[in-house]
Design a protein around this motif. Structure first.
Motif, mmCIF file in Angstrom:
data_model
loop_
_atom_site.group_PDB
_atom_site.id
_atom_site.type_symbol
_atom_site.label_atom_id
_atom_site.label_comp_id
_atom_site.label_asym_id
_atom_site.label_seq_id
_atom_site.Cartn_x
_atom_site.Cartn_y
_atom_site.Cartn_z
ATOM 1 N N ARG A 75 -13.223 -0.174 5.474
ATOM 2 C CA ARG A 75 -12.594 -1.492 5.666
ATOM 3 C C ARG A 75 -13.650 -2.510 6.104
ATOM 4 O O ARG A 75 -13.644 -3.650 5.630
ATOM 5 C CB ARG A 75 -11.480 -1.370 6.710
ATOM 6 N N THR A 76 -14.551 -2.104 6.974
ATOM 7 C CA THR A 76 -15.620 -2.984 7.445
ATOM 8 C C THR A 76 -16.532 -3.401 6.291
ATOM 9 O O THR A 76 -17.042 -4.513 6.280
ATOM 10 C CB THR A 76 -16.452 -2.270 8.541
ATOM 11 N N GLY A 79 -13.472 -2.973 2.099
ATOM 12 C CA GLY A 79 -12.400 -2.243 1.440
ATOM 13 C C GLY A 79 -11.041 -2.855 1.726
ATOM 14 O O GLY A 79 -10.855 -3.599 2.684
ATOM 15 N N SER A 80 -10.084 -2.529 0.902
ATOM 16 C CA SER A 80 -8.729 -3.024 1.070
ATOM 17 C C SER A 80 -8.041 -2.279 2.212
ATOM 18 O O SER A 80 -8.581 -1.312 2.758
ATOM 19 C CB SER A 80 -7.940 -2.812 -0.226
ATOM 20 N N ARG A 81 -6.842 -2.701 2.534
ATOM 21 C CA ARG A 81 -6.109 -2.028 3.610
ATOM 22 C C ARG A 81 -5.752 -0.587 3.233
ATOM 23 O O ARG A 81 -5.437 0.226 4.085
ATOM 24 C CB ARG A 81 -4.873 -2.820 3.988
ATOM 25 N N SER A 83 -7.869 1.448 2.002
ATOM 26 C CA SER A 83 -9.078 2.255 2.150
ATOM 27 C C SER A 83 -8.963 3.277 3.272
ATOM 28 O O SER A 83 -9.440 4.403 3.142
ATOM 29 C CB SER A 83 -10.288 1.361 2.424
ATOM 30 N N ILE A 84 -8.362 2.873 4.387
ATOM 31 C CA ILE A 84 -8.258 3.793 5.531
ATOM 32 C C ILE A 84 -7.437 5.020 5.140
ATOM 33 O O ILE A 84 -7.850 6.159 5.357
ATOM 34 C CB ILE A 84 -7.657 3.077 6.757
ATOM 35 N N GLU A 115 -10.300 1.416 -4.636
ATOM 36 C CA GLU A 115 -10.865 0.076 -4.825
ATOM 37 C C GLU A 115 -10.927 -0.293 -6.308
ATOM 38 O O GLU A 115 -10.646 -1.437 -6.681
ATOM 39 C CB GLU A 115 -12.250 -0.021 -4.182
ATOM 40 N N THR A 128 -18.049 -0.061 -0.776
ATOM 41 C CA THR A 128 -17.005 0.430 0.115
ATOM 42 C C THR A 128 -17.125 1.945 0.297
ATOM 43 O O THR A 128 -16.958 2.463 1.402
ATOM 44 C CB THR A 128 -15.616 0.054 -0.425
#
Length: 159
Positions: A75-76, A79-81, A83-84, A115, A128
């Motif tokens: 995410r940092t 990446g999109s939400r 990603s986590i 992604e 990402t």
């Protein structure tokens, strides 16, 4: 008989550290099991309540780091939400299906796929995915430090 218990405890500690790289081994829970064996089979007085609270909290933190670090780093790195979640699922599936390298490459691949499905460019997805790798390695380092800290604390109380 005490020597046998100590051997088992030391083997649990070694297996715990091996679990940092082998996802089939639960790293910090094995160490916690070693502390429990020590408490119930060798000396029930030396490990304090604060040790037990700390050991359980650190064990929970180490388990959480496994699944969260890669996703937060992804995410940092843009990446999109999703990603986590992709990193957590990738770590779990990769670690089970292709141990030990699956826990490293599973999250990277999962994040990159998510992604790309979100119409990001190949370069953005790769960036990402790299962030996921950074998170995994950083998490591995932090987990190792926390586990070393638990061992040192245990030794100081057990002596």
């Amino acid at each position: 008989m005490e020597i046998i218990w100590w051997l088992i405890i030391v083997l649990l500690f070694i297996a715990g550290f091996a679990g940092l790289l082998l996802p089939v081994l639960p790293d910090s829970p094995l160490m916690l099991l070693g502390f429990v064996l020590y408490h119930f089979l060798i000396d029930s007085d030396s490990l304090t309540l604060s040790f037990w609270i700390g050991a359980v909290l650190i064990t929970a933190a180490v388990l959480a780091i496994d699944y969260i670090a890669g996703g937060i780093a992804a995410r940092t790195y843009g990446g999109s939400r999703w990603s986590i979640g992709a990193a957590m699922i990738g770590a779990l599936v990769g670690g089970i299906v292709f141990p030990p390298l699956g826990i490293l490459f599973g999250p990277i691949l999962a994040v990159m796929i998510v992604e790309l499905l979100q119409k990001k460019s190949w370069e953005e997805a790769l960036k990402t995915g790299f962030g996921t790798l950074v998170g995994f390695l950083g998490g591995l380092f932090v987990k190792g430090l926390l586990m070393i800290g638990m061992i040192v604390w245990f030794i100081l109380l057990a002596i």
